[in-house]
Design an enzyme around this catalytic site. Structure first.
Site, PDB file in Angstrom:
ATOM      1  N   MET A  90      32.137  38.789  39.429  1.00 54.76           N
ATOM      2  CA  MET A  90      32.554  37.580  38.739  1.00 54.76           C
ATOM      3  C   MET A  90      31.438  36.549  38.560  1.00 54.76           C
ATOM      4  O   MET A  90      31.670  35.345  38.656  1.00 54.76           O
ATOM      5  CB  MET A  90      33.746  36.943  39.481  1.00 54.76           C
ATOM      6  N   ARG A  91      30.236  37.040  38.273  1.00 56.69           N
ATOM      7  CA  ARG A  91      29.138  36.108  37.983  1.00 56.69           C
ATOM      8  C   ARG A  91      28.402  36.564  36.746  1.00 56.69           C
ATOM      9  O   ARG A  91      28.222  37.767  36.535  1.00 56.69           O
ATOM     10  CB  ARG A  91      28.162  36.070  39.156  1.00 56.69           C
ATOM     11  N   LEU A  93      25.300  37.349  34.522  1.00 61.83           N
ATOM     12  CA  LEU A  93      23.924  37.772  34.804  1.00 61.83           C
ATOM     13  C   LEU A  93      22.994  37.157  33.768  1.00 61.83           C
ATOM     14  O   LEU A  93      23.356  37.012  32.595  1.00 61.83           O
ATOM     15  CB  LEU A  93      23.841  39.302  34.749  1.00 61.83           C
ATOM     16  N   ASN A 107      30.254  47.066  32.084  1.00 62.88           N
ATOM     17  CA  ASN A 107      31.234  46.151  32.663  1.00 62.88           C
ATOM     18  C   ASN A 107      32.633  46.563  32.229  1.00 62.88           C
ATOM     19  O   ASN A 107      32.814  47.078  31.133  1.00 62.88           O
ATOM     20  CB  ASN A 107      30.947  44.723  32.168  1.00 62.88           C
ATOM     21  N   HIS A 109      36.369  45.052  31.417  1.00 61.44           N
ATOM     22  CA  HIS A 109      37.008  43.765  31.120  1.00 61.44           C
ATOM     23  C   HIS A 109      38.478  43.992  30.739  1.00 61.44           C
ATOM     24  O   HIS A 109      38.778  44.886  29.952  1.00 61.44           O
ATOM     25  CB  HIS A 109      36.263  43.067  29.972  1.00 61.44           C
TER      26      HIS A 109
HETATM   27  C1  GRF Z   1      39.569  43.694  36.924  1.00 57.93           C
HETATM   28  O1  GRF Z   1      40.683  43.293  36.191  1.00 57.93           O
HETATM   29  C2  GRF Z   1      38.343  43.679  36.043  1.00 57.93           C
HETATM   30  O2  GRF Z   1      38.589  44.065  34.729  1.00 57.93           O
HETATM   31  C3  GRF Z   1      37.949  42.239  36.096  1.00 57.93           C
HETATM   32  O3  GRF Z   1      38.185  41.860  37.434  1.00 57.93           O
HETATM   33  C4  GRF Z   1      39.197  42.688  37.984  1.00 57.93           C
HETATM   34  C5  GRF Z   1      38.616  43.341  39.211  1.00 57.93           C
HETATM   35  O4  GRF Z   1      39.544  44.105  39.929  1.00 57.93           O
HETATM   36  N1  GRF Z   1      36.601  42.062  35.616  1.00 57.93           N
HETATM   37  P1  GRF Z   1      39.071  45.020  41.122  1.00 57.93           P
HETATM   38  O5  GRF Z   1      38.216  44.173  42.047  1.00 57.93           O
HETATM   39  O6  GRF Z   1      38.299  46.172  40.556  1.00 57.93           O
HETATM   40  O7  GRF Z   1      40.331  45.463  41.786  1.00 57.93           O
END
Ligand code: GRF
Length: 202
Positions: A90-91, A93, A107, A109
């Site tokens: 969640m950062r 880059l 990634n 999403h």
């Molecule tokens: C997922 O929904 C992913 O798409 C998003 O963050 C969530 C991460 O879930 N970027 P996890 O940590 O893989 O369970």
């Protein structure tokens, strides 16, 4: 076997899917390290359980993004990582990191990009009222959630869906799509021309 490094920030269900995908040989690759910027990320336990090397590199300990990224790169290089998978990292880059791994950062999403970039994509989709959303696996470039798209999976939104039920349905698709995209990358079956990704399956 291609060498995969996974960056996480949280619970790590996508990481778990990748672990299963490599263990079952669906993906011709090996997860050689898992890096988290959050000390309490549950994904770290999952990695340990699978005997994967882990590293916690809290961004809070660094005064600038580049120094934090330098440390992540150092760890990834120690493990000779070829492919970096962002699995709930969640950062954002910076170009410094991204240019270090050309066409080798992907990634996952939880929306059909380019719709609903950023956080709470499932809530955004519900609030907008779309009838179909889904997930996207894409290459990471210097803009958020906008690199070339490798795989998308649709998910129907039902009238009865809540953010929770929708997120669950999307997550199931995320796991499959991420395994698939990682497999294709490891098998050298992905070709990028401008924004278009061509999959070279026979
Ligand atoms: C997922 O929904 C992913 O798409 C998003 O963050 C969530 C991460 O879930 N970027 P996890 O940590 O893989 O369970």
């Amino acid at each position: 076997m291609r060498r995969i490094g996974v960056l996480i920030s949280g619970r790590g269900t996508n990481l778990q899917a990748l672990i299963a995908g490599t263990q079952s040989n669906q993906i011709p690759g090996k997860i050689v390290c898992v890096v988290s910027n959050k000390p309490q990320a549950f994904g770290i336990q999952r990695a340990k359980q699978a005997n994967i090397s882990t590293e916690i590199i809290p961004h809070k300990n660094y005064s600038c993004r580049q120094d934090h990224e330098k440390e992540i790169i150092r760890v990834l290089e120690t493990h000779s990582v070829e492919l970096v998978v962002l699995a709930g990292y969640m950062r954002l880059l910076t170009p410094f990191f991204i240019n270090h791994y050309p066409s080798a950062i992907i990634n996952i999403h939880p929306s059909l990009l380019p719709s609903f970039k950023g956080v709470h994509s499932q809530r955004q989709a519900l609030e907008y009222g779309v009838k179909i959303t889904g997930c996207t696996v894409h290459f990471v470039d210097t803009e958020m959630d906008q690199g070339p798209i490798i795989i998308q999976r649709p998910v129907k939104i039902l009238d009865s869906d809540t953010e929770e039920t929708l997120s669950e349905k999307i997550l199931k698709q995320e796991h499959e799509a991420l395994i698939e995209a990682t497999r294709l990358w490891c098998q050298n079956k992905i070709q990028i021309t401008d924004r278009r990704v061509i999959i070279m399956e026979e």
